[in-house]
Design a protein around this motif. Sequence first.
Motif, mmCIF file in Angstrom:
data_model
loop_
_atom_site.group_PDB
_atom_site.id
_atom_site.type_symbol
_atom_site.label_atom_id
_atom_site.label_comp_id
_atom_site.label_asym_id
_atom_site.label_seq_id
_atom_site.Cartn_x
_atom_site.Cartn_y
_atom_site.Cartn_z
ATOM 1 N N PHE A 102 1.105 -1.215 0.511
ATOM 2 C CA PHE A 102 -0.154 -0.322 -0.093
ATOM 3 C C PHE A 102 0.594 1.549 -0.166
ATOM 4 N N LEU A 103 2.070 0.876 0.889
ATOM 5 C CA LEU A 103 3.017 2.507 1.195
ATOM 6 C C LEU A 103 3.486 2.516 -0.479
ATOM 7 N N GLY A 104 3.650 1.393 -1.281
ATOM 8 C CA GLY A 104 4.518 1.443 -2.918
ATOM 9 C C GLY A 104 3.510 2.123 -3.944
ATOM 10 N N TRP A 105 1.838 1.598 -3.848
ATOM 11 C CA TRP A 105 1.067 2.564 -4.216
ATOM 12 C C TRP A 105 0.371 3.657 -4.580
ATOM 13 N N ILE A 106 0.684 3.880 -2.938
ATOM 14 C CA ILE A 106 0.650 6.084 -2.080
ATOM 15 C C ILE A 106 1.787 6.410 -3.185
ATOM 16 N N GLY A 107 2.834 5.511 -2.983
ATOM 17 C CA GLY A 107 4.046 6.781 -3.238
ATOM 18 C C GLY A 107 3.953 6.840 -4.432
ATOM 19 N N ALA A 108 3.965 6.284 -5.465
ATOM 20 C CA ALA A 108 3.922 6.135 -7.127
ATOM 21 C C ALA A 108 2.691 6.920 -7.566
ATOM 22 N N PHE A 109 1.678 7.450 -6.790
ATOM 23 C CA PHE A 109 0.663 8.659 -6.489
ATOM 24 C C PHE A 109 1.061 9.073 -6.812
ATOM 25 N N ILE A 110 1.274 9.370 -5.790
ATOM 26 C CA ILE A 110 2.136 11.016 -5.385
ATOM 27 C C ILE A 110 3.244 11.699 -5.992
ATOM 28 N N GLY A 111 3.491 10.084 -6.072
ATOM 29 C CA GLY A 111 5.691 10.474 -6.874
ATOM 30 C C GLY A 111 5.277 10.757 -8.284
ATOM 31 N N HIS A 112 4.204 9.732 -9.243
ATOM 32 C CA HIS A 112 3.470 10.409 -10.011
ATOM 33 C C HIS A 112 3.032 11.691 -10.250
ATOM 34 N N LEU A 113 2.439 12.044 -9.136
ATOM 35 C CA LEU A 113 1.982 14.042 -9.638
ATOM 36 C C LEU A 113 3.005 14.722 -9.254
ATOM 37 N N LEU A 114 3.923 14.364 -8.351
ATOM 38 C CA LEU A 114 5.642 15.683 -8.897
ATOM 39 C C LEU A 114 6.398 15.539 -9.503
ATOM 40 N N PHE A 115 7.049 14.622 -9.618
ATOM 41 C CA PHE A 115 7.991 14.170 -10.857
ATOM 42 C C PHE A 115 7.681 13.802 -11.866
ATOM 43 N N GLY A 116 5.772 13.169 -11.651
ATOM 44 C CA GLY A 116 5.906 12.725 -13.441
ATOM 45 C C GLY A 116 6.296 11.142 -13.995
ATOM 46 N N THR A 117 6.382 11.091 -15.366
ATOM 47 C CA THR A 117 6.704 9.772 -15.427
ATOM 48 C C THR A 117 8.015 9.578 -15.913
ATOM 49 N N TRP A 118 9.687 9.231 -15.365
ATOM 50 C CA TRP A 118 10.540 9.200 -16.158
ATOM 51 C C TRP A 118 11.529 7.746 -15.546
ATOM 52 N N GLY A 119 12.065 7.514 -15.802
ATOM 53 C CA GLY A 119 13.078 5.870 -15.319
ATOM 54 C C GLY A 119 12.346 4.984 -15.944
ATOM 55 N N PRO A 120 12.654 4.207 -15.291
ATOM 56 C CA PRO A 120 12.574 2.682 -15.499
ATOM 57 C C PRO A 120 11.069 2.643 -15.370
ATOM 58 N N ILE A 121 10.410 1.629 -15.994
ATOM 59 C CA ILE A 121 8.564 1.806 -15.979
ATOM 60 C C ILE A 121 8.558 0.166 -16.313
ATOM 61 N N ILE A 122 8.249 -0.342 -15.085
ATOM 62 C CA ILE A 122 8.197 -1.891 -14.890
ATOM 63 C C ILE A 122 6.589 -1.706 -14.059
ATOM 64 N N ALA A 123 5.637 -1.967 -15.167
ATOM 65 C CA ALA A 123 3.521 -2.572 -15.364
ATOM 66 C C ALA A 123 3.572 -0.884 -15.207
ATOM 67 N N GLY A 124 3.724 0.172 -16.164
ATOM 68 C CA GLY A 124 3.188 0.904 -16.144
ATOM 69 C C GLY A 124 3.474 2.379 -15.100
ATOM 70 N N THR A 125 4.526 1.529 -14.206
ATOM 71 C CA THR A 125 4.940 2.453 -12.834
ATOM 72 C C THR A 125 5.530 3.309 -13.636
ATOM 73 N N ALA A 126 6.128 4.268 -13.446
ATOM 74 C CA ALA A 126 8.091 4.545 -13.456
ATOM 75 C C ALA A 126 8.192 4.274 -11.727
ATOM 76 N N ILE A 127 9.086 3.727 -11.837
ATOM 77 C CA ILE A 127 10.237 3.145 -10.149
ATOM 78 C C ILE A 127 10.068 4.347 -9.938
ATOM 79 N N ILE A 128 11.254 5.376 -10.266
ATOM 80 C CA ILE A 128 12.462 6.334 -9.429
ATOM 81 C C ILE A 128 10.831 7.716 -8.824
ATOM 82 N N PRO A 129 10.235 8.012 -9.938
ATOM 83 C CA PRO A 129 9.443 8.819 -8.875
ATOM 84 C C PRO A 129 8.698 8.040 -8.528
ATOM 85 N N ALA A 130 8.052 6.703 -8.472
ATOM 86 C CA ALA A 130 7.505 5.750 -6.868
ATOM 87 C C ALA A 130 8.348 5.307 -6.139
ATOM 88 N N VAL A 131 9.107 5.959 -5.846
ATOM 89 C CA VAL A 131 10.319 5.002 -4.731
ATOM 90 C C VAL A 131 10.086 6.609 -4.165
#
Length: 76
Positions: free
Chosen positions: A32-61
């Motif tokens: 759940f932390l990863g899901w919430i973090g991916a949502f927040i990271g996508h809003l703040l940082f966009g989508t860049w870096g490696p993408i797995i299953a439609g999720t940009a890993i670096i902004p999600a982390v």
Amino acid sequence: MLGSMFVGLLVGFLAGTLTNRGERMGCFGKMFLGWIGAFIGHLLFGTWGPIIAGTAIIPAVLGSMIVLAIFWRRGS
């Protein structure tokens, strides 16, 4: 669905390891932390870096690290 669960667990584990917080969250908590973090990271940082299953890993982390820094105390 299974891919997003795996990515959420991976992102939550990476964020918990990098920040040294949320040690006792368990698998579902980190997912759940990863899901919430991916949502927040996508809003703040966009989508860049490696993408797995439609999720940009670096902004999600980064988003998960922000959530951990705000809501969880060390050792809790």
